[in-house]
Write an enzyme that holds these catalytic residues in place. Structure first.
Site, PDB file in Angstrom:
ATOM      1  N   GLU A  70       2.295 -24.311 -29.816  1.00 38.83           N
ATOM      2  CA  GLU A  70       1.796 -25.181 -30.698  1.00 38.83           C
ATOM      3  C   GLU A  70       2.376 -25.222 -32.118  1.00 38.83           C
ATOM      4  OE1 GLU A  70      -2.420 -24.737 -30.324  1.00 38.83           O
ATOM      5  OE2 GLU A  70      -2.118 -24.497 -27.941  1.00 38.83           O
ATOM      6  N   CYS A 123       1.806 -24.517 -39.741  1.00 38.74           N
ATOM      7  CA  CYS A 123       1.471 -23.233 -39.052  1.00 38.74           C
ATOM      8  C   CYS A 123       2.143 -23.374 -37.578  1.00 38.74           C
ATOM      9  CB  CYS A 123       0.083 -23.321 -38.668  1.00 38.74           C
ATOM     10  SG  CYS A 123      -0.512 -21.990 -37.654  1.00 38.74           S
ATOM     11  N   CYS A 164      -5.589 -22.868 -32.401  1.00 34.66           N
ATOM     12  CA  CYS A 164      -4.258 -22.312 -31.973  1.00 34.66           C
ATOM     13  C   CYS A 164      -4.340 -21.795 -30.461  1.00 34.66           C
ATOM     14  CB  CYS A 164      -3.386 -21.748 -32.739  1.00 34.66           C
ATOM     15  SG  CYS A 164      -2.187 -22.512 -33.488  1.00 34.66           S
ATOM     16  N   CYS A 215      -9.169 -14.756 -28.953  1.00 38.95           N
ATOM     17  CA  CYS A 215      -8.160 -15.384 -29.204  1.00 38.95           C
ATOM     18  C   CYS A 215      -7.759 -16.371 -27.747  1.00 38.95           C
ATOM     19  CB  CYS A 215      -7.088 -14.843 -29.899  1.00 38.95           C
ATOM     20  SG  CYS A 215      -5.501 -15.873 -30.150  1.00 38.95           S
ATOM     21  N   CYS A 236       1.178 -14.432 -25.860  1.00 40.87           N
ATOM     22  CA  CYS A 236       0.964 -13.293 -26.712  1.00 40.87           C
ATOM     23  C   CYS A 236       0.384 -12.208 -26.001  1.00 40.87           C
ATOM     24  CB  CYS A 236      -0.258 -13.482 -28.090  1.00 40.87           C
ATOM     25  SG  CYS A 236      -0.272 -12.114 -29.315  1.00 40.87           S
ATOM     26  N   CYS A 261      -6.283  -9.945 -28.221  1.00 41.87           N
ATOM     27  CA  CYS A 261      -7.393  -9.991 -29.121  1.00 41.87           C
ATOM     28  C   CYS A 261      -8.590 -10.961 -28.288  1.00 41.87           C
ATOM     29  CB  CYS A 261      -7.193 -10.820 -30.392  1.00 41.87           C
ATOM     30  SG  CYS A 261      -5.954  -9.826 -31.351  1.00 41.87           S
TER      31      CYS A 261
HETATM   32  N1  SAH Z   1      -0.605 -12.615 -33.983  1.00 46.45           N
HETATM   33  C1  SAH Z   1      -0.791 -12.933 -35.595  1.00 46.45           C
HETATM   34  C2  SAH Z   1      -0.767 -14.506 -35.688  1.00 46.45           C
HETATM   35  C3  SAH Z   1      -1.236 -15.235 -34.685  1.00 46.45           C
HETATM   36  S1  SAH Z   1      -3.039 -15.627 -34.875  1.00 46.45           S
HETATM   37  C4  SAH Z   1      -1.956 -12.405 -36.013  1.00 46.45           C
HETATM   38  O1  SAH Z   1      -2.941 -11.712 -35.140  1.00 46.45           O
HETATM   39  O2  SAH Z   1      -2.268 -12.233 -37.381  1.00 46.45           O
HETATM   40  C5  SAH Z   1      -3.256 -16.195 -36.271  1.00 46.45           C
HETATM   41  C6  SAH Z   1      -4.869 -15.935 -37.025  1.00 46.45           C
HETATM   42  O3  SAH Z   1      -5.820 -16.575 -36.210  1.00 46.45           O
HETATM   43  C7  SAH Z   1      -5.072 -14.605 -36.664  1.00 46.45           C
HETATM   44  O4  SAH Z   1      -5.967 -14.182 -37.913  1.00 46.45           O
HETATM   45  C8  SAH Z   1      -6.030 -14.463 -35.553  1.00 46.45           C
HETATM   46  O5  SAH Z   1      -6.865 -13.378 -35.483  1.00 46.45           O
HETATM   47  C9  SAH Z   1      -6.762 -15.909 -35.858  1.00 46.45           C
HETATM   48  N2  SAH Z   1      -7.416 -16.391 -34.697  1.00 46.45           N
HETATM   49  C10 SAH Z   1      -7.440 -16.204 -33.350  1.00 46.45           C
HETATM   50  N3  SAH Z   1      -8.401 -16.490 -32.589  1.00 46.45           N
HETATM   51  C11 SAH Z   1      -9.161 -16.958 -33.595  1.00 46.45           C
HETATM   52  C12 SAH Z   1     -10.479 -17.783 -33.175  1.00 46.45           C
HETATM   53  N4  SAH Z   1     -10.936 -17.968 -32.021  1.00 46.45           N
HETATM   54  N5  SAH Z   1     -10.918 -18.061 -34.442  1.00 46.45           N
HETATM   55  C13 SAH Z   1     -10.482 -18.101 -35.400  1.00 46.45           C
HETATM   56  N6  SAH Z   1      -9.302 -17.310 -35.679  1.00 46.45           N
HETATM   57  C14 SAH Z   1      -8.732 -17.062 -34.515  1.00 46.45           C
END
Ligand code: SAH
Length: 344
Positions: free
Chosen positions: A91, A104, A332, A118, A111, A115
């Site tokens: 995406e 972005c 995302c 996510c 990944c 997390c």
């Molecule tokens: N892996 C990297 C970059 C990709 S994620 C990182 O962790 O920073 C980009 C951002 O989106 C990160 O800050 C991540 O924690 C956040 N993110 C992931 N899932 C999310 C959600 N459900 N709501 C808001 N932010 C989210």
């Protein structure tokens, strides 16, 4: 086969030197075509057919094509699902700000970081993106909107520092005057906190903005939502951030998604304030996007305000991220996940 747009421009120049017909000004022409965003040798119309054929024997193009687009009706945001040559999807999101068009980008298919909040991590990591696949996301979107993109954030699917070498090649080519000629100051890279790579990145001395997805001020909370914390606990991550700031002289942006009842209590704000007090940093609070599978809810606005105020009282600079494209929802990872489910 080697992707011609995966090499750094320096590597490409040396590779072309090895091909007798591609020396000198021919080499310059070829590089110009690549960084105009062509996706095949046939489009290089001022390069002889012989040479195009010769190049095609040695190289291929790695790129993504727009599979679906979701324009917001509220603001100019457009989310894209891009299909790669092997059929996998990633995406990209276009956001329009006063200071220019921002994209972005994704850096991996899926990944590995796991997390809990996510959507990108739900099916694990399938593979890294090549540098060419990253840059082609910019070309695909520029072509779609007929405008230039001036800012890049590596905050799409994937962990950029888990794909270090390809991301660095991408950054070099984006910055190169012969490449996209976008200044490092217009680029942000976001990481969940791989500290060895944060140290490595500090040594590169690129004036990009480093964003760190902190999301919790204590190991107790962070362990529950970010598995990476078991390997690199909060105190080690913060120490790496301090080294980064010292080495580069640049402000770090700490991302903090607010999840209802998980990391948004007044005590959490207090601990976060104590943890970051005095650091050259900025805190970006992000009410979490709700992803069905996670069961997590976003913090309500009045609780966000209290949280912000507590941090500001500690002297920190805090912003609450303005939500763009709320009607196209799909934070995302969700578009790709839906697509995987359709195909299953
Ligand atoms: N892996 C990297 C970059 C990709 S994620 C990182 O962790 O920073 C980009 C951002 O989106 C990160 O800050 C991540 O924690 C956040 N993110 C992931 N899932 C999310 C959600 N459900 N709501 C808001 N932010 C989210």
């Amino acid at each position: 086969m080697q992707g011609i747009n995966d090499l750094t421009i320096e590597q490409l120049k040396s590779a072309l030197e090895q091909i007798p017909q591609a020396k000198g000004f021919r080499s310059k022409q070829i590089i110009e075509w690549i960084y105009k965003g062509v996706a095949s040798f046939d489009e290089m119309t001022n390069v002889s057919r012989d040479l195009r054929e010769r190049l095609a024997e040695e190289f291929t193009f790695h790129y993504g094509e727009i599979e679906q687009r979701f324009p917001s009706k509220i603001d100019g945001t457009i989310k894209y699902l891009l299909r790669l040559a092997d059929g996998h999807c990633v995406e990209a999101v276009l956001m329009r700000y006063k200071h220019g068009n921002t994209i972005c980008l994704s850096t991996q298919v899926g990944c590995l970081m796991g997390c809990k909040f996510c959507a990108s991590t739900i099916g694990g990591k399938i593979r890294d993106l090549t540098a060419g696949e990253m840059i082609s996301q910019i070309y695909a979107v520029q072509k779609d909107i007929g405008e230039r993109i001036s800012n890049i954030v590596l905050m799409g699917i994937g962990e950029p520092l888990d794909n270090y070498d390809n991301v660095l090649a991408f950054l070099h080519n984006v910055n190169e005057p012969m490449g996209l000629n976008i200044g490092y100051r217009h680029i942000s890279l976001s990481t969940c906190g791989l500290i060895n790579e944060i140290d490595r990145l500090a040594d590169e001395e690129l004036p990009i903005t480093l964003s760190v997805s902190l999301h919790a001020p204590t190991n107790e909370i962070r362990d529950k939502i970010m598995p990476v914390n078991k390997k690199y606990p909060v105190e080690q991550l913060i120490a790496a951030c301090k080294r980064y700031i010292k080495k580069t002289g640049r402000r770090i942006s700490f991302e903090y998604i607010l999840i209802d009842g998980v990391n948004d209590t007044p005590q959490a704000a207090q601990s976060l304030g104590d943890l970051l007090k005095g650091m050259l940093c900025h805190v970006n609070l992000i009410p979490a996007n709700e992803v069905e599978e996670t069961g997590m809810k976003r913090t309500p606005p009045h609780v966000v305000k209290v949280f912000q105020k507590k941090l500001e009282d500690k002297g920190l600079t805090v912003t609450v991220r303005r939500e763009l494209g709320s009607d196209i929802k799909a934070s995302c990872g969700q578009l790709r996940k839906n697509r995987m489910e359709q195909n299953a």
